[in-house]
Design an enzyme around this catalytic site. Structure first.
Site, PDB file in Angstrom:
ATOM      1  N   HIS A 194      -2.662   1.409   6.819  1.00  0.00           N
ATOM      2  CA  HIS A 194      -3.028   1.286   5.402  1.00  0.00           C
ATOM      3  C   HIS A 194      -3.179   2.677   4.800  1.00  0.00           C
ATOM      4  CE1 HIS A 194      -4.358  -1.018   1.936  1.00  0.00           C
ATOM      5  NE2 HIS A 194      -5.294  -0.118   1.738  1.00  0.00           N
ATOM      6  N   HIS A 234      -5.843   1.820  -4.255  1.00  0.00           N
ATOM      7  CA  HIS A 234      -4.934   1.292  -3.232  1.00  0.00           C
ATOM      8  C   HIS A 234      -4.523  -0.132  -3.587  1.00  0.00           C
ATOM      9  CE1 HIS A 234      -7.936  -1.147  -0.568  1.00  0.00           C
ATOM     10  NE2 HIS A 234      -8.423  -1.029  -1.785  1.00  0.00           N
ATOM     11  N   CYS A 280       0.816  -1.227   0.000  1.00  0.00           N
ATOM     12  CA  CYS A 280       0.000   0.000   0.000  1.00  0.00           C
ATOM     13  C   CYS A 280       0.846   1.272   0.000  1.00  0.00           C
ATOM     14  CB  CYS A 280      -0.983  -0.014   1.164  1.00  0.00           C
ATOM     15  SG  CYS A 280      -0.250   0.108   2.812  1.00  0.00           S
TER      16      CYS A 280
END
Length: 340
Positions: A303, A315, A255
């Site tokens: 994240h 993402h 990520c």
């Protein structure tokens, strides 16, 4: 014949073994009895824990890379200073040898033997300059020795930091692998149809998946400007590429690796991890998000995605799921930052 103490010990071992076997057998049955919904929750938990460990791995690896570069530079500097020290020592040795061969006559005796005061003064000046040169060489040797010791000390510190970071990175890597393996074991207990449904529920985004974009993607690029537009464009080009933990492209990303690569393409250098990227640039309230902003999730800032407008982001979700479009409402929102 067993003594009473030996008998008691044997009985205790037998009971312990039976209890252990029951416990292990019961644990296995308990795990096998998990419902698909419980498996989904546990897999989601393992994935989030793996992602937290991935970001810690990224941070430790970044520190190791910096320590390695600094160590290499210090080793080069130590080599150069060693050469300078040897040169200074050789010059001092050559000077001493020359003095020994020529002999040094005391200044008072030189005056007595000299038939000309002018000649004496000339010789005295030469001797004085030679003494000054010798003193300078001695000072230079001492200075080079001190600097070399300092550089070697700094190199030793960097080496220790490198080894500590490498150890931490290896530990976090093992944690990632352990969590992902645990998730896979749970999924393997499901039937094929149950597994399909659980994965669909875990990976569903309601935004069209990896290929989403189209007119909405064009709108995002239109509303973004300058560097943000270039970062968003890069993120769109990465759609469908695999999640690879610890990767920063171009063939796969985790990520924070995706957001770092996207903004690097826009000429902005971001730190490597989620918990450092959130402090890179201006903090942005959720209601003022613009395409290109970094959006972060979960209390541990584990994240990150790149906002593209309309409440959506691009993402890299987790291993097994490609880079895709998702709603920022899919995960607990933790904050946003606008890189400068």
């Amino acid at each position: 014949m067993l003594t009473s103490g030996t008998a008691r010990a044997a009985a205790l071992l037998a009971l312990t073994g039976a209890a252990s076997a029951t416990f292990l057998h019961g644990t296995g049955h308990a795990e096998n009895r998990l419902t698909p919904a419980q498996v989904r929750a546990k897999v989601d938990q393992y994935r989030r824990e793996a992602e937290q460990a991935t970001e810690k791995y990224n941070g430790a690896k970044e520190k190791a890379d910096r320590a390695r570069q600094a160590l290499d530079a210090l080793r080069d500097q130590a080599a150069r200073r060693t050469t300078r020290l040897n040169t200074a020592r050789n010059a001092l040795g050559a000077f001493g040898a020359a003095q020994y061969r020529s002999g040094t006559v005391a200044a008072a005796l030189q005056l007595a033997l000299s038939s000309s005061p002018d000649q004496y003064l000339k010789r005295a000046s030469i001797v004085e300059r030679a003494g000054n040169r010798q003193s300078a060489l001695i000072t230079a040797v001492g200075r080079q020795e001190r600097k070399l010791r300092q550089v070697r000390g700094e190199a030793a510190d960097r080496l220790a930091a490198l080894r500590a970071s490498q150890t931490a990175a290896a530990r976090h890597k093992r944690t990632v692998q352990r969590k992902l393996a645990a998730a896979d074991r749970l999924l393997d207990r499901l039937t094929r149809e149950q597994r399909r449904r659980v994965l669909a529920a875990l990976d569903g985004d309601g935004a069209g998946g990896a290929g989403a974009g189209g007119a909405d993607g064009a709108d995002s690029l239109t509303s973004a400007t300058g560097r943000a537009a270039r970062a968003v464009s890069y993120a769109y080009a990465a759609l469908g590429k695999p999640y690879i933990w610890g990767a920063t492209g171009p063939y796969g990303y985790d990520c924070s690796g995706l957001t770092q690569a996207a903004w690097r393409a826009a000429g902005v250098s971001l730190p490597r991890t989620t918990y450092t990227q959130i402090n890179a640039g201006q903090r942005v309230p959720r209601g003022q998000l613009a395409p290109g902003d970094l959006v972060f999730f979960y209390s541990g800032i584990s994240h990150v995605g790149i906002y593209i407008g309309g409440g959506r982001m691009i993402h890299a979700p987790h291993p097994g799921a490609p880079v895709r479009v998702a709603s920022i409402a899919d995960m607990p929102f933790a904050g946003a930052a606008r890189p400068a």
